[in-house]
Structures are given as structure tokens and as C-alpha cells.
Design a protein around this motif. Structure first.
Motif, PDB file in Angstrom:
ATOM      1  N   VAL A  25      17.632  58.777 -67.867  1.00 29.23           N
ATOM      2  CA  VAL A  25      17.405  58.162 -69.183  1.00 29.23           C
ATOM      3  C   VAL A  25      18.739  57.922 -69.891  1.00 29.23           C
ATOM      4  CG1 VAL A  25      16.418  58.549 -71.479  1.00 29.23           C
ATOM      5  CG2 VAL A  25      15.067  59.043 -69.450  1.00 29.23           C
ATOM      6  N   THR A  84      12.827  53.668 -75.270  1.00 26.49           N
ATOM      7  CA  THR A  84      14.079  53.041 -74.862  1.00 26.49           C
ATOM      8  C   THR A  84      13.847  51.613 -74.419  1.00 26.49           C
ATOM      9  OG1 THR A  84      14.915  55.193 -74.173  1.00 26.49           O
ATOM     10  CG2 THR A  84      16.059  53.263 -73.321  1.00 26.49           C
ATOM     11  N   HIS A 103       8.663  62.587 -71.651  1.00 28.83           N
ATOM     12  CA  HIS A 103       9.614  61.730 -70.949  1.00 28.83           C
ATOM     13  C   HIS A 103       9.108  60.295 -70.876  1.00 28.83           C
ATOM     14  CE1 HIS A 103      12.412  64.825 -69.756  1.00 28.83           C
ATOM     15  NE2 HIS A 103      11.373  65.607 -69.522  1.00 28.83           N
ATOM     16  N   VAL A 142      11.118  57.058 -72.363  1.00 28.18           N
ATOM     17  CA  VAL A 142      11.409  55.861 -71.573  1.00 28.18           C
ATOM     18  C   VAL A 142      10.793  54.631 -72.220  1.00 28.18           C
ATOM     19  CG1 VAL A 142      10.997  54.750 -69.346  1.00 28.18           C
ATOM     20  CG2 VAL A 142      11.724  57.127 -69.428  1.00 28.18           C
TER      21      VAL A 142
END
Length: 136
Positions: free
Chosen positions: A79, A12, A5, A9
Motif C-alpha cells: 500500500v 487510495t 486493508h 486500498v
């Protein structure tokens, strides 16, 4: 928060930074009436549309997860929500700053795709977040 995760992140966030930096690098480039190759604006629009598509996939997975995996659903929902919002903002900027229509190298097709798919990712993320909070 798991490493997977954190990497999602971070990816992104990096994509958002590079997408926002592309128009500044492309400022002042004169372009002919019809462009057949990749221009910075097309890359910007395509990256925003790709980010929106990633948001839809993550939001769909977060929405489809069973109730026993609440933590994963909540993170995936956030997200997807953030990716969708970033894509909508960047798609809107591409559309607003475009000088011409399709085929001019301004990335307007990618901008419109980012707007539509980004809205879908935002809604999916919002629904998954609401569902994860309801099942707690």
C-alpha cells in the motif's frame, strides 16, 4: 486480507481517480496572476501530497512492525509503495502542467511536496517489502 486493508486500498484508489479527474475538470479556467483561494490545481497538488503523506505513515508502520506480523507488514508495504508511486506521478504532472510559480494557483508547491514525500513513501514501502520477504 482484512476489511481495514480493503478499505485502505479502496480509499487510495478512489483518491487516485479523483486526483486524476481534477485537471480535466479544471481545463480551460482562466486565472488571475495571484490567487488566494483553492483552485482545482491546488486541490490536485494538495491531494497528491496528502496521499504521499499517508504512504509515508503506512510505510513507516509496516517497516516498524515486528517480524511476527509478516502478513500485515507485506500488505502495508505494498500500500505504501503504490500510494508513493501514485503521489509521485501526480506530483510530477502538477509540476509539468503548471503555468506559473508559487502564488499563481497552479498547485506547484503541493506538486513538489508530493514528489519528495512520494519518493520517501516509495522507498519506505520498498524497504518494508524487502524486509518482509527476507524474514519469511
Amino acid at each position: 486480507m482484512s476489511v481495514r486493508h480493503l478499505l485502505a486500498v479502496a480509499a487510495t484508489a478512489l483518491l487516485g481517480v479523483f486526483v486524476l479527474a481534477t485537471p480535466a475538470a479544471a481545463h480551460g479556467l482562466a486565472q488571475p496572476a495571484t490567487v488566494y483561494g483553492w483552485t482545482p490545481e491546488r486541490i490536485w497538488g494538495s491531494a497528491a501530497a496528502l496521499l504521499a503523506l499517508v504512504g509515508v505513515v503506512i510505510g513507516g508502520l509496516a517497516l516498524a512492525r515486528p517480524a511476527g506480523r509478516i502478513g500485515n507488514r507485506g500488505r502495508g508495504a505494498i500500500v505504501a509503495l503504490v500510494a508513493g508511486l501514485i503521489a509521485v506521478v501526480n506530483g510530477g504532472l502538477v509540476v509539468v502542467t503548471a503555468d506559473g510559480g508559487l502564488g499563481t494557483g497552479n498547485g506547484i508547491a503541493g506538486g513538489y511536496l508530493a514528489l519528495v514525500i512520494g519518493l520517501i513513501a516509495t522507498v519506505l514501502g520498498w524497504l518494508a517489502l524487502a524486509r518482509s520477504r527476507r524474514t519469511v
